[in-house]
Design a protein around this motif. Structure first.
Motif, PDB file in Angstrom:
ATOM      1  N   LEU A  56       6.291   9.109  -8.367  1.00  0.00           N
ATOM      2  CA  LEU A  56       7.328   9.307  -9.387  1.00  0.00           C
ATOM      3  C   LEU A  56       6.846   8.716 -10.709  1.00  0.00           C
ATOM      4  CD1 LEU A  56       8.860   9.606  -6.665  1.00  0.00           C
ATOM      5  CD2 LEU A  56      10.817   8.516  -7.757  1.00  0.00           C
ATOM      6  N   LYS A  57       6.972   9.487 -11.776  1.00  0.00           N
ATOM      7  CA  LYS A  57       6.663   8.989 -13.112  1.00  0.00           C
ATOM      8  C   LYS A  57       7.943   8.466 -13.761  1.00  0.00           C
ATOM      9  CE  LYS A  57       2.859  12.179 -14.222  1.00  0.00           C
ATOM     10  NZ  LYS A  57       2.433  13.241 -15.186  1.00  0.00           N
ATOM     11  N   VAL A  58       7.802   7.421 -14.564  1.00  0.00           N
ATOM     12  CA  VAL A  58       8.945   6.886 -15.298  1.00  0.00           C
ATOM     13  C   VAL A  58       8.587   6.825 -16.773  1.00  0.00           C
ATOM     14  CG1 VAL A  58      10.581   4.995 -15.557  1.00  0.00           C
ATOM     15  CG2 VAL A  58       9.610   5.496 -13.302  1.00  0.00           C
ATOM     16  N   ILE A  59       9.302   7.582 -17.587  1.00  0.00           N
ATOM     17  CA  ILE A  59       9.106   7.574 -19.040  1.00  0.00           C
ATOM     18  C   ILE A  59      10.430   7.185 -19.683  1.00  0.00           C
ATOM     19  CG2 ILE A  59       8.454   8.934 -21.063  1.00  0.00           C
ATOM     20  CD1 ILE A  59       6.868  10.764 -19.199  1.00  0.00           C
ATOM     21  N   ASP A  60      10.451   5.982 -20.275  1.00  0.00           N
ATOM     22  CA  ASP A  60      11.689   5.415 -20.812  1.00  0.00           C
ATOM     23  C   ASP A  60      12.751   5.393 -19.712  1.00  0.00           C
ATOM     24  OD1 ASP A  60      10.526   5.030 -23.326  1.00  0.00           O
ATOM     25  OD2 ASP A  60      11.007   7.078 -23.936  1.00  0.00           O
ATOM     26  N   ASN A  61      13.859   6.135 -19.888  1.00  0.00           N
ATOM     27  CA  ASN A  61      14.906   6.166 -18.851  1.00  0.00           C
ATOM     28  C   ASN A  61      14.953   7.516 -18.136  1.00  0.00           C
ATOM     29  OD1 ASN A  61      15.844   7.527 -21.090  1.00  0.00           O
ATOM     30  ND2 ASN A  61      17.974   6.897 -20.792  1.00  0.00           N
TER      31      ASN A  61
END
Length: 279
Positions: A20-25
């Motif tokens: 899973l990628k997380v970019i900001d929220n």
């Protein structure tokens, strides 16, 4: 609050390990066709852990693509995440939904039945609004006792008479518009429904199985709002506006305050979703 959307082009490692990628929220999920259920569950668990680590809120907004992944969605529900699906907002907007239907279908004779067992603050306010505007309001419920105070308030303070009944055979025969708040499929299909009635299912999609029914069966909707809310509209390609707007509302405040905010934001019904098309 977090947004969740699909990784359209995951690389081999992302696909294999379900990274899973997380970019900001925003959490980006590598969901593909025919993915194993166990792998889907693991990604839901990782989603919950990411949200718990970075936020005190359990609210999540799912993209249009992710909402089609019912297995993943069900696991998110299982793990206690609050998916913003626009249903709560739909209930708030029912008076606007009625106006939209009347204008679109040019309905002159308006007879509204409301199928409801649990009288929440939202229903209490909506029934008062509708009763003031339309003469023929019919409350169909298995719990008549819950509506006595509302019935008394309208009659004594405003001279409005509500019809409250639990008669399944006759109560819907004259109804041009039926608002199904919380009746299940098994119960609503026991009623005799006017052949060309318009049914609005507030809590979810319900199929009307009556053989002669050829009216409209509404199960969902979409909204629009004032142009200065560009921060939300920027997401509209990937997300439903109704979900985005609902996620911004504080649900524990008084209903009158929520309705005032909706009015200030110039929220309108953009379209209603039928079982076989749009209105």
């Amino acid at each position: 609050m977090f947004y969740i959307q699909k990784n359209d082009k995951p690389n081999f490692i992302e696909r294999k390990l379900g990274i899973l990628k997380v970019i900001d929220n925003t959490i980006i999920i590598p969901i593909e066709k025919d993915i194993e259920e166990k792998k889907m569950e693991r990604m839901a668990i990782r989603t919950r852990k990411i949200i718990q680590k970075h936020s005190n809120s359990k609210k999540v907004v799912l993209s249009k693509q992710i909402k089609k992944e019912l297995t993943y969605l069900n696991y998110l529900n299982t793990y206690g995440l609050e998916i913003q699906d626009g249903r709560w907002l739909f209930e708030i907007l029912l008076p606007d939904v009625i106006e939209y239907i009347i204008q679109k279908k040019n309905i002159e004779k308006i007879n509204i039945s409301i199928l409801v067992n649990d009288l929440t603050d939202i229903e209490y306010e909506n029934i008062k609004i509708l009763a003031r505007k339309y003469k023929n309001i019919n409350i169909v419920t298995n719990h008549i006792e819950k509506f006595k105070r509302l019935e008394k308030d309208l009659e004594e303070k405003e001279g409005i008479i509500l019809t409250i009944t639990n008669n399944k055979k006759r109560s819907l025969m004259k109804s041009t518009i039926i608002l199904n708040i919380d009746f299940p499929k098994e119960l609503i299909n026991k009623f005799n429904i006017k052949e060309d009635a318009i049914v609005v299912n507030v809590r979810g999609n319900i199929k009307i199985t009556k053989k002669r029914f050829n009216g409209l069966n509404i199960s969902d909707y979409e909204i629009d709002f004032r142009n200065d809310k560009k921060d939300l509209k920027a997401f509209s390609n990937n997300y439903f506006l109704k979900d985005l707007y609902e996620s911004e509302l504080y649900k524990k405040q008084q209903i009158c305050n929520i309705k005032e905010k909706i009015k200030l934001d110039k929220v309108i019904i953009k379209k209603l979703i039928l079982n076989n098309g749009e209105l």
